[in-house]
Design an enzyme around this catalytic site. Structure first.
Site: not given
Ligand code: CA2
Length: 155
Positions: A28, A106
């Site tokens: 991310y 995303h």
């Molecule tokens: O890629 C994306 O933006 C997602 O929407 C992020 C979601 C995931 O479940 C989707 O499949 C794709 C997860 C968000 C979690 O964000 C975090 C950020 C930093 C550390 C841990 C989680």
């Protein structure tokens, strides 16, 4: 002069996106949610729009935000529903009900990841989806949304 509600776009971030920048930078990146919200505000301002940025870890609250966008006659929605994208018929239904021009974002390329991320219920309610651009996806989404709703960049 204060901008009217009609010139507002709602930027909705779902569960765990408050953790941006603190974990999983390989997936991310290093930017925080505050960075995302600043980018959205700056990009929106180029079009004379205001970004109303919200984040929630609760599905019902995200639905309430979508209803609020409708009540306030928001010009558009940019949504990263996080994990709820892949599970939530209720969020899909809320977006369909309000009929507001919506772009799904995303940060990661969901198609290069686990197969359970390859389907998004909420994407069906959006006119476009962006994934894999990192947080720049939000900037691209606002540009695309502005074009869709016929708002040109200010000189
Ligand atoms: O890629 C994306 O933006 C997602 O929407 C992020 C979601 C995931 O479940 C989707 O499949 C794709 C997860 C968000 C979690 O964000 C975090 C950020 C930093 C550390 C841990 C989680």
């Amino acid at each position: 002069m204060a901008k009217s509600a009609a010139e507002t776009i709602f930027v909705l971030n779902g569960p765990n996106l408050n953790l941006l920048g603190s974990r999983e930078p390989e997936t991310y990146g290093h930017a925080t949610l505050a960075d995302v919200e600043r980018l959205c505000a700056e990009t929106s301002a180029k079009f004379g729009l205001r970004a109303d940025c919200r984040q929630s870890n609760r599905e019902g609250e995200l639905i309430d935000f979508i209803h609020e966008a409708h009540a306030k006659k928001a010009a558009g929605i940019v949504i990263n529903a996080g994990g709820y994208s892949h599970t939530s018929i209720a969020l899909h239904d809320a977006l369909m009900a309000v009929k507001i021009a919506t772009v799904e974002v995303h940060i990661s390329n969901i198609y290069a990841r686990e197969s359970f991320r390859h389907h998004s219920f909420t994407a069906r309610a959006a006119f476009a989806t962006l994934c894999g651009f990192g947080i720049d996806g939000y900037r691209l989404a606002i540009n695309g949304l502005a074009a869709r709703i016929g708002v040109k960049a200010k000189a």
